[in-house]
Design a protein around this motif. Structure first.
Motif, PDB file in Angstrom:
ATOM      1  N   LEU A   7     135.991  87.998  24.922  1.00  0.00           N
ATOM      2  CA  LEU A   7     136.159  87.127  23.508  1.00  0.00           C
ATOM      3  C   LEU A   7     135.183  86.323  23.272  1.00  0.00           C
ATOM      4  N   ALA A   8     134.653  85.572  24.419  1.00  0.00           N
ATOM      5  CA  ALA A   8     133.719  84.372  24.152  1.00  0.00           C
ATOM      6  C   ALA A   8     132.393  84.992  23.488  1.00  0.00           C
ATOM      7  N   VAL A   9     132.082  86.349  24.178  1.00  0.00           N
ATOM      8  CA  VAL A   9     130.927  87.164  23.630  1.00  0.00           C
ATOM      9  C   VAL A   9     131.126  87.272  22.193  1.00  0.00           C
ATOM     10  N   ALA A  10     132.283  88.117  21.707  1.00  0.00           N
ATOM     11  CA  ALA A  10     132.638  88.540  20.469  1.00  0.00           C
ATOM     12  C   ALA A  10     132.603  87.186  19.342  1.00  0.00           C
ATOM     13  N   ARG A  11     133.110  86.283  19.974  1.00  0.00           N
ATOM     14  CA  ARG A  11     133.359  85.071  18.715  1.00  0.00           C
ATOM     15  C   ARG A  11     131.661  84.504  18.458  1.00  0.00           C
ATOM     16  N   LYS A  12     130.694  84.963  19.094  1.00  0.00           N
ATOM     17  CA  LYS A  12     129.367  84.451  18.761  1.00  0.00           C
ATOM     18  C   LYS A  12     128.692  85.503  17.877  1.00  0.00           C
ATOM     19  N   LEU A  13     129.373  86.487  17.707  1.00  0.00           N
ATOM     20  CA  LEU A  13     128.631  87.743  16.892  1.00  0.00           C
ATOM     21  C   LEU A  13     128.929  87.449  15.543  1.00  0.00           C
ATOM     22  N   ALA A  14     127.999  87.945  14.852  1.00  0.00           N
ATOM     23  CA  ALA A  14     128.024  87.919  13.038  1.00  0.00           C
ATOM     24  C   ALA A  14     129.122  89.212  12.871  1.00  0.00           C
ATOM     25  N   PRO A  15     129.685  89.026  11.791  1.00  0.00           N
ATOM     26  CA  PRO A  15     130.709  90.063  11.486  1.00  0.00           C
ATOM     27  C   PRO A  15     130.194  91.340  11.331  1.00  0.00           C
ATOM     28  N   PHE A  16     130.949  92.395  12.022  1.00  0.00           N
ATOM     29  CA  PHE A  16     130.716  93.778  12.147  1.00  0.00           C
ATOM     30  C   PHE A  16     129.158  94.166  13.207  1.00  0.00           C
ATOM     31  N   ASP A  17     129.021  93.295  13.932  1.00  0.00           N
ATOM     32  CA  ASP A  17     128.290  93.294  15.093  1.00  0.00           C
ATOM     33  C   ASP A  17     128.711  93.584  16.280  1.00  0.00           C
ATOM     34  N   PHE A  18     127.868  94.463  17.299  1.00  0.00           N
ATOM     35  CA  PHE A  18     128.444  94.532  18.677  1.00  0.00           C
ATOM     36  C   PHE A  18     127.385  94.041  19.455  1.00  0.00           C
ATOM     37  N   ARG A  19     127.883  93.995  20.801  1.00  0.00           N
ATOM     38  CA  ARG A  19     127.183  93.576  22.060  1.00  0.00           C
ATOM     39  C   ARG A  19     127.552  94.296  23.437  1.00  0.00           C
ATOM     40  N   GLU A  20     126.579  94.729  24.093  1.00  0.00           N
ATOM     41  CA  GLU A  20     126.818  95.315  25.346  1.00  0.00           C
ATOM     42  C   GLU A  20     127.217  94.175  26.166  1.00  0.00           C
ATOM     43  N   LEU A  21     128.532  94.525  27.000  1.00  0.00           N
ATOM     44  CA  LEU A  21     129.280  93.480  27.824  1.00  0.00           C
ATOM     45  C   LEU A  21     128.341  93.807  29.366  1.00  0.00           C
ATOM     46  N   ALA A  22     128.295  95.256  29.851  1.00  0.00           N
ATOM     47  CA  ALA A  22     127.956  95.769  30.972  1.00  0.00           C
ATOM     48  C   ALA A  22     127.802  97.019  31.039  1.00  0.00           C
ATOM     49  N   PRO A  23     126.927  97.583  32.054  1.00  0.00           N
ATOM     50  CA  PRO A  23     126.700  98.976  31.871  1.00  0.00           C
ATOM     51  C   PRO A  23     127.951  99.732  32.823  1.00  0.00           C
ATOM     52  N   PHE A  24     128.235 100.582  32.510  1.00  0.00           N
ATOM     53  CA  PHE A  24     129.587 101.224  33.148  1.00  0.00           C
ATOM     54  C   PHE A  24     129.304 102.692  33.467  1.00  0.00           C
ATOM     55  N   ASN A  25     129.400 103.334  34.419  1.00  0.00           N
ATOM     56  CA  ASN A  25     129.014 104.641  34.456  1.00  0.00           C
ATOM     57  C   ASN A  25     127.868 105.339  33.922  1.00  0.00           C
ATOM     58  N   GLY A  26     126.991 104.658  33.680  1.00  0.00           N
ATOM     59  CA  GLY A  26     125.752 105.077  32.997  1.00  0.00           C
ATOM     60  C   GLY A  26     125.646 104.850  31.427  1.00  0.00           C
ATOM     61  N   ALA A  27     126.697 104.141  31.105  1.00  0.00           N
ATOM     62  CA  ALA A  27     126.730 103.961  29.589  1.00  0.00           C
ATOM     63  C   ALA A  27     127.146 102.604  29.240  1.00  0.00           C
ATOM     64  N   PRO A  28     126.955 102.046  28.115  1.00  0.00           N
ATOM     65  CA  PRO A  28     127.353 100.565  27.998  1.00  0.00           C
ATOM     66  C   PRO A  28     128.928 100.274  27.593  1.00  0.00           C
ATOM     67  N   LEU A  29     129.295  99.516  28.163  1.00  0.00           N
ATOM     68  CA  LEU A  29     130.588  98.809  27.875  1.00  0.00           C
ATOM     69  C   LEU A  29     130.481  97.820  26.824  1.00  0.00           C
ATOM     70  N   CYS A  30     131.152  97.793  25.598  1.00  0.00           N
ATOM     71  CA  CYS A  30     130.674  96.905  24.451  1.00  0.00           C
ATOM     72  C   CYS A  30     131.675  96.158  23.902  1.00  0.00           C
ATOM     73  N   VAL A  31     131.401  95.168  23.056  1.00  0.00           N
ATOM     74  CA  VAL A  31     132.423  94.708  22.353  1.00  0.00           C
ATOM     75  C   VAL A  31     131.897  94.333  21.065  1.00  0.00           C
ATOM     76  N   TYR A  32     133.016  94.655  20.109  1.00  0.00           N
ATOM     77  CA  TYR A  32     132.665  94.383  18.819  1.00  0.00           C
ATOM     78  C   TYR A  32     133.535  93.176  18.079  1.00  0.00           C
ATOM     79  N   TYR A  33     132.950  92.687  16.799  1.00  0.00           N
ATOM     80  CA  TYR A  33     133.794  91.903  16.162  1.00  0.00           C
ATOM     81  C   TYR A  33     133.712  92.395  14.577  1.00  0.00           C
ATOM     82  N   GLY A  34     134.682  92.142  13.999  1.00  0.00           N
ATOM     83  CA  GLY A  34     134.793  92.628  12.483  1.00  0.00           C
ATOM     84  C   GLY A  34     135.817  91.608  11.719  1.00  0.00           C
ATOM     85  N   ASP A  35     135.148  90.833  10.569  1.00  0.00           N
ATOM     86  CA  ASP A  35     136.329  89.977  10.026  1.00  0.00           C
ATOM     87  C   ASP A  35     137.215  90.814   8.787  1.00  0.00           C
TER      88      ASP A  35
END
Length: 124
Positions: A7-35
């Motif tokens: 939630l803290a990571v997503a609240r810093k994102l621009a609308p309709f952006d996403f960011r990787e939180l951590a790698p998980f089993n060889g692929a990124p686990l991500c968070v997305y924010y959309g207004d």
């Protein structure tokens, strides 16, 4: 071992952006924010399922099957698995923070119905 606050990571994102939180089993686990958004473009994952979990806000996921069209409304605490090989998009996006895991490839389409355009012959 790392601690992550999606939630803290997503609240810093621009609308309709996403960011990787951590790698998980060889692929990124991500968070997305959309207004606010009526609908996104279509996407498809030909080689894997996709996990989508709403942490805050709401969204409706539209999923296309062979001949069907399904709408899955999601609010905070709910999730869905998009089956491999199904076109899907976000509709009715309302201040959503979403956790997603897509371990495979992604195809995108702006067509009204990508099932039709995907089978149409290419121009020569």
């Amino acid at each position: 071992m790392s601690k992550h606050d999606p939630l803290a990571v997503a609240r810093k994102l621009a609308p309709f952006d996403f960011r990787e939180l951590a790698p998980f089993n060889g692929a990124p686990l991500c968070v997305y924010y959309g207004d606010r958004l009526g609908r996104s473009d279509w996407e498809l994952h030909p080689d894997t399922d996709e996990l989508l979990m709403v942490l805050e806000g709401s969204v409706t996921l539209e999923i296309l099957t062979g001949t069907g069209r399904y709408r899955v409304p999601l609010t905070a605490g709910q999730f869905t698995i998009v089956p491999q090989g199904h076109w899907h998009r976000h509709t009715e996006v309302r201040d959503v923070i979403e956790l997603f895991y897509t371990p495979g490839t992604t195809e995108e389409s702006t067509a009204d119905d990508p099932r039709v355009s995907a089978s149409a012959p290419a121009d020569v």
